[in-house]
Design an enzyme around this catalytic site. Structure first.
Site, short mmCIF file in Angstrom:
data_model
loop_
_atom_site.label_atom_id
_atom_site.label_comp_id
_atom_site.label_asym_id
_atom_site.label_seq_id
_atom_site.Cartn_x
_atom_site.Cartn_y
_atom_site.Cartn_z
N LYS A 223 0.84 -1.22 0.00
CA LYS A 223 0.00 0.00 0.00
C LYS A 223 0.87 1.27 0.00
O LYS A 223 0.64 2.17 -0.79
CB LYS A 223 -0.91 0.02 1.25
CG LYS A 223 -1.82 -1.20 1.36
CD LYS A 223 -2.70 -1.15 2.59
CE LYS A 223 -1.97 -1.23 3.91
NZ LYS A 223 -1.24 -2.50 4.14
N ARG B 31 -9.80 0.73 8.45
CA ARG B 31 -9.26 -0.57 8.79
C ARG B 31 -10.25 -1.41 9.57
O ARG B 31 -9.97 -2.54 9.93
CB ARG B 31 -8.08 -0.34 9.69
CG ARG B 31 -6.92 -1.21 9.32
CD ARG B 31 -5.75 -0.45 9.68
NE ARG B 31 -4.56 -1.17 9.78
CZ ARG B 31 -3.45 -0.74 9.22
NH1 ARG B 31 -3.46 0.31 8.47
NH2 ARG B 31 -2.35 -1.40 9.40
N ARG C 34 11.39 -1.14 10.80
CA ARG C 34 10.26 -0.78 11.67
C ARG C 34 10.15 -1.73 12.86
O ARG C 34 10.37 -2.92 12.73
CB ARG C 34 8.95 -0.84 10.85
CG ARG C 34 8.45 0.53 10.47
CD ARG C 34 7.35 0.50 9.48
NE ARG C 34 6.16 -0.21 9.94
CZ ARG C 34 5.03 -0.25 9.26
NH1 ARG C 34 4.93 0.38 8.11
NH2 ARG C 34 4.00 -0.92 9.72
N ARG D 20 -0.21 -8.92 13.17
CA ARG D 20 -0.83 -7.91 12.31
C ARG D 20 -1.64 -8.57 11.19
O ARG D 20 -2.70 -8.08 10.80
CB ARG D 20 0.25 -6.99 11.72
CG ARG D 20 0.81 -6.04 12.77
CD ARG D 20 2.13 -5.45 12.34
NE ARG D 20 2.07 -4.73 11.09
CZ ARG D 20 3.14 -4.47 10.33
NH1 ARG D 20 4.34 -4.88 10.71
NH2 ARG D 20 3.00 -3.83 9.21
P1 AP5 Z 1 4.85 -1.59 1.79
O1 AP5 Z 1 4.49 -0.77 0.60
O2 AP5 Z 1 5.61 -0.94 2.88
O3 AP5 Z 1 3.56 -2.35 2.35
P2 AP5 Z 1 2.30 -1.83 3.12
O4 AP5 Z 1 1.12 -2.51 2.56
O5 AP5 Z 1 2.28 -0.32 3.15
O6 AP5 Z 1 2.62 -2.44 4.54
P3 AP5 Z 1 2.52 -1.86 6.01
O7 AP5 Z 1 3.24 -2.80 6.88
O8 AP5 Z 1 2.97 -0.42 6.06
O9 AP5 Z 1 1.02 -1.92 6.24
P4 AP5 Z 1 0.32 -1.94 7.56
O10 AP5 Z 1 -1.05 -1.72 7.10
O11 AP5 Z 1 0.55 -3.12 8.41
O12 AP5 Z 1 1.05 -0.75 8.38
P5 AP5 Z 1 0.61 0.76 8.69
O13 AP5 Z 1 1.83 1.57 8.68
O14 AP5 Z 1 -0.54 1.17 7.87
O15 AP5 Z 1 5.65 -2.87 1.25
C1 AP5 Z 1 6.19 -3.81 2.14
C2 AP5 Z 1 7.57 -4.27 1.63
O16 AP5 Z 1 7.39 -4.99 0.41
C3 AP5 Z 1 8.51 -3.11 1.32
O17 AP5 Z 1 9.81 -3.51 1.64
C4 AP5 Z 1 8.35 -2.91 -0.20
O18 AP5 Z 1 9.50 -2.36 -0.79
C5 AP5 Z 1 8.06 -4.33 -0.67
N1 AP5 Z 1 7.17 -4.39 -1.82
C6 AP5 Z 1 6.08 -3.63 -2.07
N2 AP5 Z 1 5.49 -3.99 -3.22
C7 AP5 Z 1 6.23 -5.04 -3.70
C8 AP5 Z 1 6.11 -5.87 -4.87
N3 AP5 Z 1 5.14 -5.69 -5.76
N4 AP5 Z 1 7.03 -6.86 -5.04
C9 AP5 Z 1 8.03 -7.06 -4.12
N5 AP5 Z 1 8.19 -6.29 -3.01
C10 AP5 Z 1 7.29 -5.31 -2.80
O19 AP5 Z 1 0.06 0.60 10.19
C11 AP5 Z 1 0.95 0.33 11.26
C12 AP5 Z 1 0.20 0.33 12.57
O20 AP5 Z 1 -0.42 1.63 12.78
C13 AP5 Z 1 -0.97 -0.66 12.69
O21 AP5 Z 1 -0.53 -1.94 13.08
C14 AP5 Z 1 -1.84 0.04 13.75
O22 AP5 Z 1 -1.32 -0.15 15.04
C15 AP5 Z 1 -1.69 1.51 13.40
N6 AP5 Z 1 -2.71 1.98 12.45
C16 AP5 Z 1 -2.48 2.54 11.24
N7 AP5 Z 1 -3.64 2.85 10.63
C17 AP5 Z 1 -4.62 2.47 11.48
C18 AP5 Z 1 -6.04 2.52 11.41
N8 AP5 Z 1 -6.68 3.01 10.31
N9 AP5 Z 1 -6.75 2.03 12.45
C19 AP5 Z 1 -6.15 1.54 13.55
N10 AP5 Z 1 -4.80 1.45 13.68
C20 AP5 Z 1 -4.04 1.93 12.65
#
Ligand code: AP5
Length: 212
Positions: free
Chosen positions: A13, A88, A156, A167
């Site tokens: 994402k 979410r 991270r 997660r």
């Molecule tokens: P990346 O693009 O970083 O993936 P992502 O989907 O953004 O993963 P996240 O871990 O950031 O998502 P998340 O939803 O768990 O975390 P968030 O920060 O939102 O890609 C991942 C890796 O793969 C990278 O190394 C990238 O280079 C690689 N990659 C990407 N595409 C690729 C491809 N096509 N092929 C190969 N490699 C690839 O949330 C974190 C925390 O915040 C949550 O756990 C929660 O505690 C809190 N939080 C955030 N939003 C909310 C909400 N709305 N409600 C409640 N809590 C929330």
């Protein structure tokens, strides 16, 4: 063009949001990045959410909704925005509707659970702007340095194998249901996430009718 990017942790994402910002010229709103920034700055919000985020659980809905409502009301969102990581929960999705925050397309980046671990263990993120890299699939130009703002890349805290599994469970239990929610509204677009980053991006642009 108001978009939501849905998908499991590691689906891509954040990576796709960065590319879409450049191609669509609208801002990405990543609740994860905003919360991590609050933690880094030691704000009251950061102190409130740190433990929850470190263990990979969800921050309370009301906290998230206040942040998002304030952010989308800013001038730079007048022509659209990309929501990365929000909503979410069903409660968050319903609250966006209740607040008349209109959504045009919801793109779900589809990826098997078995792919997630490799993505997370190879992920490096910018300590300042939150940009996401992968040591193999998407390396920075200079080792350990962000291409965008030249800050240090870090691992991270919630990217340990155990926390990633938690997660993923949270995603299946509380977030995946949003696919049905938006499908019923005719807004869901499924895109294959297990393909090279540029190919996934091309498919997202096609799915939202914005090939550029
Ligand atoms: P990346 O693009 O970083 O993936 P992502 O989907 O953004 O993963 P996240 O871990 O950031 O998502 P998340 O939803 O768990 O975390 P968030 O920060 O939102 O890609 C991942 C890796 O793969 C990278 O190394 C990238 O280079 C690689 N990659 C990407 N595409 C690729 C491809 N096509 N092929 C190969 N490699 C690839 O949330 C974190 C925390 O915040 C949550 O756990 C929660 O505690 C809190 N939080 C955030 N939003 C909310 C909400 N709305 N409600 C409640 N809590 C929330």
């Amino acid at each position: 063009m108001n978009l939501i990017l849905l998908g499991a942790p590691g689906a891509g994402k954040g990576t796709q949001a960065e590319l879409l910002v450049k191609k669509l010229s609208i801002p990405a709103i990543s609740t994860g990045n905003m919360l991590r920034e609050a933690i880094a700055n030691g704000t009251p919000l950061g102190k409130q959410v740190k433990k929850i985020m470190d263990e990979g659980s969800l921050v309370p809905d009301d906290v998230i909704l206040d942040i998002v409502a304030e952010r989308v009301s800013r001038d730079d969102c007048a022509n659209g925005f990309i929501l990365d990581g929000v909503p979410r929960t069903l409660a968050q999705a319903e609250a966006l509707e209740a607040r008349n925050i209109h959504i045009d397309h919801v793109v779900s980046i589809e990826i098997d659970d078995s792919e997630i671990e490799g993505r997370m263990t190879g992920r490096r993120v910018c300590s300042k702007c939150g940009a996401s890299y992968h040591v193999v699939a998407n390396p920075p130009k200079a080792d350990g340095i962000c291409d965008l703002c030249q800050s240090e890349l870090i691992i991270r805290k919630d990217d340990t194998v155990e926390t990633v599994r938690h997660r993923l469970n949270v995603y299946h239990a509380q977030t995946e249901v949003l696919k049905d929610f938006y499908s019923a509204r005719g807004k869901l677009r499924l895109v294959e996430g297990n393909q090279p980053i540029e190919d996934a991006n091309r498919d997202i642009l096609a799915a939202i009718g914005a090939e550029v």
